[in-house]
Scaffold this active site. Structure first.
Site: not given
Ligand code: NCD
Ligand code: ZN
Length: 351
Positions: A19, A21, A105, A142, A180, A253
């Protein structure tokens, strides 16, 4: 050698991040090398603006990631499609068959960063979920309700009862990853479910509780979603992570936002953990007396659930002097603060 003899060197299969970003543009360019330095593959979150909804958008995003990868590095992004109420089951099935999308997702609309196009009415996405169950394509979830009546600290537990259980009852063959997880409730639910359910756990949720976020002053760099919970929940997460149970695996995450975006009256959610995640995890597993379970969590359980082979390459973690890492990194998009575990790290990832 048992865990009673102090271990100072640990060689494990190269980890994957289930996971992640990476964002886009200058931010992507700035953060990708930190993940690629340690991880072979990652499940790439599709919450861009606009979101990655179609197979074509996933193909294009994948190309931009590969173009941002420094020449000497190797890394495989595993793409996901952002589920909307208009997602076409056939587009999803074709993207999976063609190897373009590894998973889909599901964001409940409004749950987190860039989730406005997410799902409001779960009945509307049922045909997609049924198609995914048929072809064995995993759904990353999520797991938080967005109902403003529900206290933010209860949103994960309520999601299990209100949304996840009904979906899994209606589409029992759907392979789900609850992403998460932050609560004992989620750990128990996953542990008590024998089939088609697994969970990712982040680095930071193994380390911080809500006191770290809020007591003695608000610390925006610890603000993420789902928000960190009470200490008893953190302990449940650590127990799940070190247990070796194949249904729990790492999804960092790592979610970079620039400091100006975090440090404002309504700051963004997300912790940027890519640079020091493995050192943090080794410290957590060592403190639990379970260093040898690290490989299952970072490198074996995830591929097994995703039905992919584990990586053949290995990395070594070596214990030594405190690890140095930047307090923040500079990206073309602006400075991004690196997660501070609040204790010093001693496990170095060997170059
Ligand atoms: C994530 C993001 O910033 O894209 N933020 C987070 O706090 N984890 C989004 C997510 O995974 O919920
Ligand atoms: Zn995330």
């Amino acid at each position: 050698m048992s865990d009673k003899t102090p271990i100072t060197r640990l060689t494990i299969r190269r980890p994957d991040d289930w996971h992640l970003h990476l964002r886009d543009g200058d931010m992507l360019q700035g953060v990708l090398p930190y993940t690629a330095a340690h991880f072979a593959r990652a499940i790439i979150m599709p919450n861009l603006v606009p979101p990655v909804v179609t197979a074509q958008q996933a193909t294009d995003y994948r190309s931009r990631i590969m173009a941002a990868l420094p020449d000497r590095m190797s890394f495989t992004p595993l793409m996901t499609l952002y589920l909307t109420e208009d997602t076409d089951p056939e587009d999803v099935a074709q993207a999976h068959a063609a190897g373009i999308a590894t998973a889909v997702k599901l964001y409940p609309a409004g749950a987190t960063t860039n989730s406005a196009s997410g799902v409001r009415d779960f009945e509307k996405v049922r045909p997609v979920l049924e198609k995914m169950a048929e072809i064995g394509m995993p759904l990353c979830v999520h797991g938080e309700v967005t109902d403003s009546q529900i206290d933010i600290f209860d949103r994960e537990a309520v999601f299990i009862d209100r949304v996840l259980k009904p979906i899994r009852k209606k589409v029992p063959d759907l392979r789900v990853i609850m992403e998460h997880v932050t609560t004992q409730d989620a750990v128990d639910y996953v542990r008590d479910t024998p089939k088609n359910l697994a969970a990712t756990i982040t680095t930071h949720h193994l380390i911080i509780n809500r006191n770290n976020l809020l007591a003695g002053g608000i610390r925006p760099h610890y603000y993420c979603l789902p928000v960190a919970k009470r200490e008893r929940h953190r302990i449940a997460l650590v127990q799940a992570a070190v247990s070796g149970d194949p249904r729990f695996f790492l999804g960092t995450d790592s979610a970079p936002h620039t400091d100006p975006a975090k440090l404002q009256p309504c700051g963004c959610a997300g912790c940027f953990t890519a640079p020091n995640t493995l050192s943090c995890l080794a410290e957590v597993f060592e403190a639990a007396g379970k260093l040898k379970a690290l490989e299952a969590f970072t490198s074996l359980n995830g591929p097994a659930y995703y039905r992919l082979p584990p990586n053949e390459e290995t990395i070594s973690l070596v214990k030594g002097d405190p690890v140095t890492y930047p307090e923040r990194i500079d990206t073309g998009a602006g400075p991004v603060t690196v997660f501070d575990p609040g204790f010093s790290l001693h496990w170095h990832v060997e170059a």
